[in-house]
Design a protein around this motif. Sequence first.
Motif, PDB file in Angstrom:
ATOM      1  N   ALA A 173      -0.915  -0.736   1.523  1.00 13.84           N
ATOM      2  CA  ALA A 173       0.041  -1.675   2.119  1.00 13.84           C
ATOM      3  C   ALA A 173      -0.514  -2.295   3.395  1.00 13.84           C
ATOM      4  CB  ALA A 173       1.351  -0.953   2.405  1.00 13.84           C
ATOM      5  N   LEU A 174      -1.210  -1.487   4.195  1.00 15.59           N
ATOM      6  CA  LEU A 174      -1.789  -2.005   5.432  1.00 15.59           C
ATOM      7  C   LEU A 174      -2.848  -3.074   5.149  1.00 15.59           C
ATOM      8  CD1 LEU A 174      -1.977  -1.804   8.526  1.00 15.59           C
ATOM      9  CD2 LEU A 174      -3.670   0.030   8.227  1.00 15.59           C
ATOM     10  N   TRP A 193      -2.638  -6.973   6.146  1.00 13.14           N
ATOM     11  CA  TRP A 193      -3.719  -7.518   6.980  1.00 13.14           C
ATOM     12  C   TRP A 193      -4.333  -8.761   6.332  1.00 13.14           C
ATOM     13  CZ3 TRP A 193      -9.329  -6.955   6.384  1.00 13.14           C
ATOM     14  CH2 TRP A 193     -10.021  -7.427   7.503  1.00 13.14           C
ATOM     15  N   ARG A 194      -4.396  -8.763   4.983  1.00 19.26           N
ATOM     16  CA  ARG A 194      -4.925  -9.931   4.276  1.00 19.26           C
ATOM     17  C   ARG A 194      -3.841 -10.971   3.979  1.00 19.26           C
ATOM     18  NH1 ARG A 194      -8.910  -7.375  -0.403  1.00 19.26           N
ATOM     19  NH2 ARG A 194     -10.478  -6.459   1.022  1.00 19.26           N
ATOM     20  N   SER A 195      -2.640 -10.743   4.467  1.00 13.31           N
ATOM     21  CA  SER A 195      -1.510 -11.660   4.253  1.00 13.31           C
ATOM     22  C   SER A 195      -1.198 -11.860   2.773  1.00 13.31           C
ATOM     23  CB  SER A 195      -1.788 -13.023   4.914  1.00 13.31           C
ATOM     24  OG  SER A 195      -1.983 -12.863   6.306  1.00 13.31           O
TER      25      SER A 195
END
Length: 338
Positions: A307-308, A312-314
Amino acid sequence: HAHDEEEAEREAGSGAGEEDGKESGASVLTKEVGEALVEEEERERGAVSAKVYRRYANAGNGMCVFFFGTALLALSEVAQVFNKAWVAIWTSDSTYSRHSLKFYLAGYALTACATLVVIVVGSACFLRFGLQAARQLHIDLVDRVLRAPMSFFDTTPTGRILSRFSKDTNAIDSEVPVLLLNVITILCSCIFSICTVIYSTPIVLLLLPGFATLYISMANYYRPCMRDIQRIESLTRSPIFSHFSETIDGLTTIRAYGATQQFRISGETLVDANVCSEYARQIIDVWLFSRFMLVSNVVTICSALAALVAVWRSEIDPSLAGLSLTVTTSVTMFMGLF
């Protein structure tokens, strides 16, 4: 005269041999009858057959009630997932540009009330199903015992009958309906939660086969051991009731012959054997729970990292990432209980 004496001795010897043979045959016959008088309690082996489940379902007013309760519990899990998804949608609109605060509060209250109603109705159906099954099985048990011939009571110890009417009946009355409700609830929750996690963070789908295989292998290793331990516990419980009943009936004779200490030691030995099986069952439970929680924590860490990275990659909205972590935590908790 010598010939007559030899004939008399020969006849006496043959008569004594025939009497010895009759006595030995009678002793063998008595021993065989004595061994077959009280039947040894049998222990089932292997998995529980489907006939047992069908018998329990028919005693609880059939499979229709069971499937209706299962459908309600599945609907309640859908409502709970929708409730969490509603919170995620709410958090994504922090400025209330799409809808007002009252709209989100009303939607959350509506989904919470719907979830509560469905859970209560589904649980009531399952508990009613379990109570009806327990009542019918108890009626059948009493009917069979009252109609049993006298040979049944001659070959069956009293403790075995008392064990069926005490511990086993209590398990059917109070334990089986609750366990059945928990199993169906946890199973439905895991299925819908896994679907939600896959929708929120699709990359978790790559890790799912490995963790599922690990879970199934541990469960398959655990189930035969636990099943046999529970059967051993049931077998070691019946002699305790039998010994106690026989001790009460023959208390005067036991005291007259000074055998009080001997019967006390015998009773303690039977109780120790039963306690050992219960202790082994608890050890097996701890063994499975510790390994399930270890794997569940690894699943939670992997889901959090996935999920992070996605946030982070939108690739996904942060609200969906929060929903994924929330559902993953509930899944791991349910797997530990399962």
